[in-house]
Scaffold this motif. Structure first.
Motif, PDB file in Angstrom:
ATOM      1  N   SER A 182     -57.798  22.498  16.149  1.00  0.00           N
ATOM      2  CA  SER A 182     -56.501  23.533  17.932  1.00  0.00           C
ATOM      3  C   SER A 182     -55.059  23.814  18.212  1.00  0.00           C
ATOM      4  O   SER A 182     -54.473  23.474  16.484  1.00  0.00           O
ATOM      5  N   CYS A 183     -54.437  24.050  18.963  1.00  0.00           N
ATOM      6  CA  CYS A 183     -52.905  24.030  18.856  1.00  0.00           C
ATOM      7  C   CYS A 183     -52.099  22.739  19.245  1.00  0.00           C
ATOM      8  O   CYS A 183     -53.104  22.283  20.044  1.00  0.00           O
ATOM      9  N   TYR A 189     -52.655  21.124  26.414  1.00  0.00           N
ATOM     10  CA  TYR A 189     -53.582  21.129  25.740  1.00  0.00           C
ATOM     11  C   TYR A 189     -54.663  19.114  25.809  1.00  0.00           C
ATOM     12  O   TYR A 189     -54.869  19.667  25.332  1.00  0.00           O
ATOM     13  N   LYS A 190     -53.504  18.515  26.458  1.00  0.00           N
ATOM     14  CA  LYS A 190     -53.603  17.326  26.064  1.00  0.00           C
ATOM     15  C   LYS A 190     -55.204  17.677  27.623  1.00  0.00           C
ATOM     16  O   LYS A 190     -55.059  17.673  28.315  1.00  0.00           O
ATOM     17  N   GLN A 191     -55.375  16.325  27.403  1.00  0.00           N
ATOM     18  CA  GLN A 191     -56.768  15.878  28.450  1.00  0.00           C
ATOM     19  C   GLN A 191     -55.982  15.367  29.587  1.00  0.00           C
ATOM     20  O   GLN A 191     -54.984  14.441  29.595  1.00  0.00           O
TER      21      GLN A 191
END
Length: 450
Positions: A182-183, A189-191
Motif C-alpha cells: 500500500s501507498c 487512501y484513507k477509509q
C-alpha cells in the motif's frame, strides 16, 4: 513552434528520442532548448530565463554554473581522466568518496559500492540481495516488496520496483519476485472516518499480511523512499516508518532506503532517513551526490549485507558485477567537491531555514479554488489540482505545467500534481518569486477554465 531547417530544434526532432516524452508530440512541437544555467536559473537558446523549480531532475542542489565543480572536473581530467575499480584497482577520488559516504551515513555502514545512476544503484541492489541469499543458503529468500507509487528507476529491475503504471505498460513489467504494498498517501487512501494513526496501523497490517501470504522466508527486502518523489511528493503520516520497520524486524527483512531524491539535504537533514527515523541496511544514493554535474551513484551497505556477499565472492572467486564507469575518477572528484560545498555553505541549514517559508507558500497556493491539497517537507513539495467535472484525471496538470513554463517557472507535472524541488541555494526572495509565478499561473489557468 516554427523550426528552421538548420536549427538545433529541427535536428533534435530529426535524430533524438527523448525520455518521458510523447514521441509524436515531440515531432510536432519540438523541444525547449536549454542553453545555460546560473544559480537557480536556466536560459533557453532564445535568452528566456526560467526559475528551475525542479533543480533539473530533483538534483542540482548547489545550483547551476558552480565554478568549483567545473574546476574539480578539470583538475581530475588532467591528472587521471579515467580508471576503473575492477580487479583490485582503485584511485584516490573513489577511495576518498567511499570513506566520506560511509562516515556521513546516519546509521553504521560497512562499504560503498559505486554505480552511475539511481536506476543502476537499485538494479545492483536487487542483484546483491539475490547474491547474498544464495551465499546464506536461502535461495528462496529473494522477493522484494516495494510500494504503489514508489519510484526506484527504469532498468528492468528498478522499473519493476517502481510502482507507477507507465513504467510497466508495454515493457512487460514488473518482473517476477517484486511485490507492491500500500501507498501511504493518507488523503487518497484513507477509509471513512479513519484517523492518521489508524491509517498507519492499516499500512503496517497490509504489509504484514503480504509477508505472511508470501511466506517471510521468501521475502528478502523492503524498499522505500523516505518521502516519495516522482509518485507525487507523498510525505508519510507520523509513525509510518516506525510501524513499517517493526514489521520488517519481526520477519528478518532488510530495509532499503532509496535516498536518490531525499539524500544530501533535501528534507532538511543530510539524509531523508534521518528526517523519517529510518534505520536502513542499504541506502541508494545519486542526484545531489554530485548535483548531477557528473553521473554517479552509490549503494551503502551494512555489515549484515556485506559479510555474506564477501564470503560468496571468495567462494566463487569474484563478485561478478560492475560498470566500466562506476566510481569514475572525474565523477568522484566532482562529488567530493559538491559535498564540500554543501557542508561549507551549510546548505542543509539553508533548507531548514527556508522550509517554513516554503511550506507557507505551498499552503497559500492550496487555498486557490483550483487546488485540493499541498504536500511537502524541507524544500520538496507539490500542489495537487482538484478534480474538475468533464475533465479526465491527469489532464489538468499538463495544462498548468505549460502555463508555468510560459511564465518562467519549470516545475514537474505528476498527473494533476505540480512538484517543486528548487536548488538548495535558493534564497527567500527567490522563493517568493517562484511562488509569485505559480500564483499568477494558477489565476491565469482559472480564467482559461472559466
Amino acid at each position: 513552434m516554427t523550426h528552421q531547417p538548420n536549427s538545433i530544434e529541427g535536428r533534435d526532432i530529426a535524430y533524438h528520442l527523448h525520455s518521458y516524452t510523447n514521441a509524436r508530440k515531440q515531432e510536432a512541437e519540438g523541444s525547449v532548448v536549454i542553453d545555460r544555467g546560473e544559480g537557480i536559473y536556466v536560459y533557453d537558446n532564445s535568452g528566456k530565463r526560467y526559475i528551475e523549480g525542479m533543480a533539473g531532475l530533483w538534483s542540482v542542489g548547489v545550483g547551476f554554473g558552480e565554478k568549483r565543480l567545473a574546476e574539480a572536473a578539470m583538475r581530475q581530467m588532467e591528472k587521471l581522466p579515467f580508471y576503473h575499480t575492477f580487479t583490485q584497482k582503485t584511485h584516490t577520488p573513489a577511495a576518498e568518496l567511499a570513506e566520506k559516504l560511509v562516515a556521513m551515513a546516519p546509521v553504521k555502514m560497512s562499504k560503498a559500492y559505486f554505480t552511475n545512476s539511481g536506476s543502476e544503484a537499485n538494479d545492483t541492489m536487487v542483484k546483491m540481495i539475490r547474491y547474498r541469499a544464495n551465499a546464506m543458503g536461502k535461495p528462496e529468500k529473494k522477493k522484494i516488496i516495494s510500494r504503489i507509487k514508489g519510484y526506484h528507476g527504469v532498468t528492468l529491475a528498478a522499473a519493476s520496483l517502481t510502482g507507477l503504471p507507465n513504467n510497466h505498460r508495454s515493457f512487460d513489467l514488473p518482473m517476477p519476485g517484486v511485490l507492491h504494498t500500500s501507498c501511504p498517501h493518507y488523503r487518497v487512501y484513507k477509509q471513512d472516518n479513519e484517523s492518521e494513526a489508524e491509517f498507519v496501523a492499516r499500512m503496517a497490517a497490509d504489509l504484514e499480511a503480504m509477508i505472511e501470504a508470501e511466506g517471510a522466508d521468501t521475502i528478502a527486502a523492503f524498499i522505500g523512499e523516505p518521502v516519495m518523489g516522482a509518485g507525487g511528493v507523498i510525505v508519510p503520516p507520523a509513525g509510518y516508518w516506525e510501524a513499517i520497520q517493526a514489521v520488517l524486524k519481526k520477519h528478518d527483512i532488510l530495509l532499503v532506503a532509496d535516498e536518490v531524491i531525499c539524500g544530501f539535504g533535501r528534507t532538511g537533514n543530510m539524509f531523508g532517513s534521518e528526517t523519517m527515523g529510518m534505520e536502513p541496511d542499504i541506502m541508494t544514493l545519486s542526484k545531489q551526490l554530485s548535483s548531477s554535474y557528473q553521473p554517479i551513484s552509490a549503494l551503502l551497505i551494512n555489515d549484515r549485507v556485506y559479510q555474506p556477499v564477501a564470503d560468496e565472492s571468495k567462494s566463487i572467486g569474484t563478485f561478478g558485477h560492475g560498470y566500466t564507469a562506476a566510481g569514475h575518477p572525474v565523477a568522484a572528484a566532482v562529488a567530493l567537491e559538491n559535498l564540500a560545498i554543501i557542508e561549507e555553505r551549510d546548505l542543509v541549514g539553508n533548507v531548514r531555514a527556508l522550509a517554513p517559508r516554503f511550506a507557507e507558500g505551498l499552503a497559500a497556493l492550496a487555498e486557490h479554488p483550483l487546488a485540493i491539497e499541498n504536500r511537502g517537507i524541507g524544500l520538496i513539495g507539490a500542489l495537487e489540482l482538484a478534480p474538475r467535472e468533464g475533465v479526465p484525471a491527469g489532464a489538468l496538470g499538463p495544462r498548468l505545467f505549460t502555463i508555468l513554463q510560459e511564465n518562467g517557472l519549470i516545475a514537474r507535472v505528476i498527473g494533476d500534481s505540480l512538484a517543486l524541488c528548487p536548488p538548495m541555494i535558493i534564497d527567500d526572495t527567490q522563493l517568493d518569486d517562484m511562488f509569485g509565478i505559480f500564483e499568477k499561473s494558477l489565476n491565469q489557468f482559472g480564467k482559461e477554465l472559466g
